[in-house]
Design a protein around this motif. Sequence first.
Motif, PDB file in Angstrom:
ATOM      1  N   ASP A   1      17.147 -78.932  37.380  1.00 20.72           N
ATOM      2  CA  ASP A   1      15.777 -78.119  38.416  1.00 20.72           C
ATOM      3  C   ASP A   1      16.915 -77.980  39.713  1.00 20.72           C
ATOM      4  O   ASP A   1      16.543 -76.357  39.706  1.00 20.72           O
ATOM      5  CB  ASP A   1      14.989 -78.393  37.776  1.00 20.72           C
ATOM      6  CG  ASP A   1      13.870 -77.452  38.300  1.00 20.72           C
ATOM      7  OD1 ASP A   1      13.916 -76.257  38.422  1.00 20.72           O
ATOM      8  OD2 ASP A   1      13.177 -78.366  39.029  1.00 20.72           O
TER       9      ASP A   1
ATOM     10  N   LYS B   1      20.181 -75.325  40.154  1.00 23.73           N
ATOM     11  CA  LYS B   1      19.984 -74.247  39.682  1.00 23.73           C
ATOM     12  C   LYS B   1      19.370 -73.843  40.934  1.00 23.73           C
ATOM     13  O   LYS B   1      19.173 -71.892  40.460  1.00 23.73           O
ATOM     14  CB  LYS B   1      18.989 -74.011  37.842  1.00 23.73           C
ATOM     15  CG  LYS B   1      18.676 -73.518  37.854  1.00 23.73           C
ATOM     16  CD  LYS B   1      17.570 -72.782  36.823  1.00 23.73           C
ATOM     17  CE  LYS B   1      17.178 -71.528  36.110  1.00 23.73           C
ATOM     18  NZ  LYS B   1      16.409 -71.475  34.985  1.00 23.73           N
TER      19      LYS B   1
ATOM     20  N   ASP C   1      16.817 -80.038  27.331  1.00 22.96           N
ATOM     21  CA  ASP C   1      15.752 -79.219  29.004  1.00 22.96           C
ATOM     22  C   ASP C   1      17.335 -79.115  29.636  1.00 22.96           C
ATOM     23  O   ASP C   1      17.282 -77.979  30.490  1.00 22.96           O
ATOM     24  CB  ASP C   1      14.474 -79.716  29.165  1.00 22.96           C
ATOM     25  CG  ASP C   1      13.515 -79.446  28.262  1.00 22.96           C
ATOM     26  OD1 ASP C   1      13.909 -79.049  27.264  1.00 22.96           O
ATOM     27  OD2 ASP C   1      12.792 -80.538  27.798  1.00 22.96           O
ATOM     28  N   GLU C   2      18.164 -80.148  30.252  1.00 20.69           N
ATOM     29  CA  GLU C   2      18.286 -80.136  31.659  1.00 20.69           C
ATOM     30  C   GLU C   2      19.830 -79.192  31.331  1.00 20.69           C
ATOM     31  O   GLU C   2      19.773 -77.963  32.035  1.00 20.69           O
ATOM     32  CB  GLU C   2      18.718 -81.060  31.942  1.00 20.69           C
ATOM     33  CG  GLU C   2      17.535 -82.408  32.766  1.00 20.69           C
ATOM     34  CD  GLU C   2      18.386 -83.271  33.851  1.00 20.69           C
ATOM     35  OE1 GLU C   2      18.939 -82.725  34.977  1.00 20.69           O
ATOM     36  OE2 GLU C   2      18.160 -84.008  33.648  1.00 20.69           O
TER      37      GLU C   2
ATOM     38  N   GLN D   1      19.111 -76.139  30.966  1.00 19.72           N
ATOM     39  CA  GLN D   1      19.020 -74.453  32.010  1.00 19.72           C
ATOM     40  C   GLN D   1      20.551 -74.633  32.416  1.00 19.72           C
ATOM     41  O   GLN D   1      20.428 -73.425  33.029  1.00 19.72           O
ATOM     42  CB  GLN D   1      18.294 -75.441  33.158  1.00 19.72           C
ATOM     43  CG  GLN D   1      16.777 -75.632  33.068  1.00 19.72           C
ATOM     44  CD  GLN D   1      15.516 -76.431  34.251  1.00 19.72           C
ATOM     45  OE1 GLN D   1      16.664 -78.147  34.576  1.00 19.72           O
ATOM     46  NE2 GLN D   1      15.114 -76.228  34.898  1.00 19.72           N
TER      47      GLN D   1
ATOM     48  N   ALA E   1      21.140 -71.550  30.576  1.00 17.82           N
ATOM     49  CA  ALA E   1      19.948 -70.307  30.361  1.00 17.82           C
ATOM     50  C   ALA E   1      21.209 -69.154  31.391  1.00 17.82           C
ATOM     51  O   ALA E   1      22.014 -68.859  32.543  1.00 17.82           O
ATOM     52  CB  ALA E   1      18.880 -70.796  31.049  1.00 17.82           C
TER      53      ALA E   1
ATOM     54  N   ARG F   1      20.835 -65.977  33.829  1.00 14.22           N
ATOM     55  CA  ARG F   1      20.355 -65.394  35.306  1.00 14.22           C
ATOM     56  C   ARG F   1      20.240 -64.482  35.575  1.00 14.22           C
ATOM     57  O   ARG F   1      19.347 -64.046  36.486  1.00 14.22           O
ATOM     58  CB  ARG F   1      21.551 -65.795  36.072  1.00 14.22           C
ATOM     59  CG  ARG F   1      21.951 -67.970  35.954  1.00 14.22           C
ATOM     60  CD  ARG F   1      22.574 -68.133  37.278  1.00 14.22           C
ATOM     61  NE  ARG F   1      23.961 -67.136  37.659  1.00 14.22           N
ATOM     62  CZ  ARG F   1      25.057 -67.234  37.346  1.00 14.22           C
ATOM     63  NH1 ARG F   1      25.222 -68.060  36.071  1.00 14.22           N
ATOM     64  NH2 ARG F   1      25.351 -66.423  37.083  1.00 14.22           N
TER      65      ARG F   1
END
Length: 339
Positions: free
Chosen positions: A79, A82, A274-275, A278, A281, A283
């Motif tokens: 997080d 990112k 989940d990390e 991320q 993902a 952008r």
Amino acid sequence: MGMGPASNESKNVVIAVMGVTGSGKSTFIQTASGQDVEVGHTLHACTQKLSVYEFEHEGYNVTLIDTPGFNDTFRTDADILKEIAQWLEFTYTKGFRLSGIIYLHRIADVRMEGSALRNLKMFRKLCGDEPLKNVLLATTFWEKVDSEIGSKRENELVSVPEFWGDMVEYGSQVVRFTGTARSALEIITQFFGRATVTLKIQEELVNEGKKLVDTAAGSSLNEELLALQKKHSDELKQVEKDMREAIADKDEQLKKILEKEQRRLDRQLQRFQDEQDQLRADRRNQMRALDQEWESRIRQMQEDAERQRILEKRVNEEQMALQRAEIEGLKQAQRRNRS
């Protein structure tokens, strides 16, 4: 004091302040700027949770960016990476360039802890080699340690390649922040007149079009996550094996303990997944949202400037009208006196 892209104004100095949580980033920034709150300008359009401070010193417009560390209790490393990467990417596309980075480290720490090493490793991946010449490695909290002990720790930081040694070889300089405004400003002035720098992650995201997971920093973090994922998966398999044996033995107490451990491992594995998601993902939606926010803030600033211009024009017109009335009054008084 508005700030434009570095290519247009050489008197603008943009410095990112990095380091683990508790290394003194906010204290350094507030000591240098004399501010307790953020000061608004165009860079706020893309800071999100990053804090921006702007002030003037020796004729330079100085902007300090307070970045989160990779050891936050409530946020994952993915997080935070990112968020920092998004800020670096977006500002780069808008023409803003970093003058350099101040990386803070607590000299009061007895040893380089795991979180500090992880933060340092991520920082190194973010920068690349060439930009390290624009990095100042600053030690903090000298008031909490004997000066001789502090000097020995500082020497160790510089002499060990895995700590600061490698970065010093590439041109990074070591400085001390002693807690005073003078000390903070002396550090900042070392960036005055320097050429700006493009970080490796900016090159990777913007110029090479890589996904975050494929950058040096993202890849490094993903490798750590995969290793942790494997470790926890192996532990979970063992727990499941022990659970079957506990059920066979009708050991209810052990079964409850294992069920609790199983839930913990499941949560950890989900967090790792989940990390990783991320890092992979897309952008584009986020960048579009930032673009919209940027344009909205620019329009707001333009509207504010126009309102200010109209207000100043009205005030000037009223002042001129008053002056004309005063002059006319004096002329009338002079005519009455002559008559």
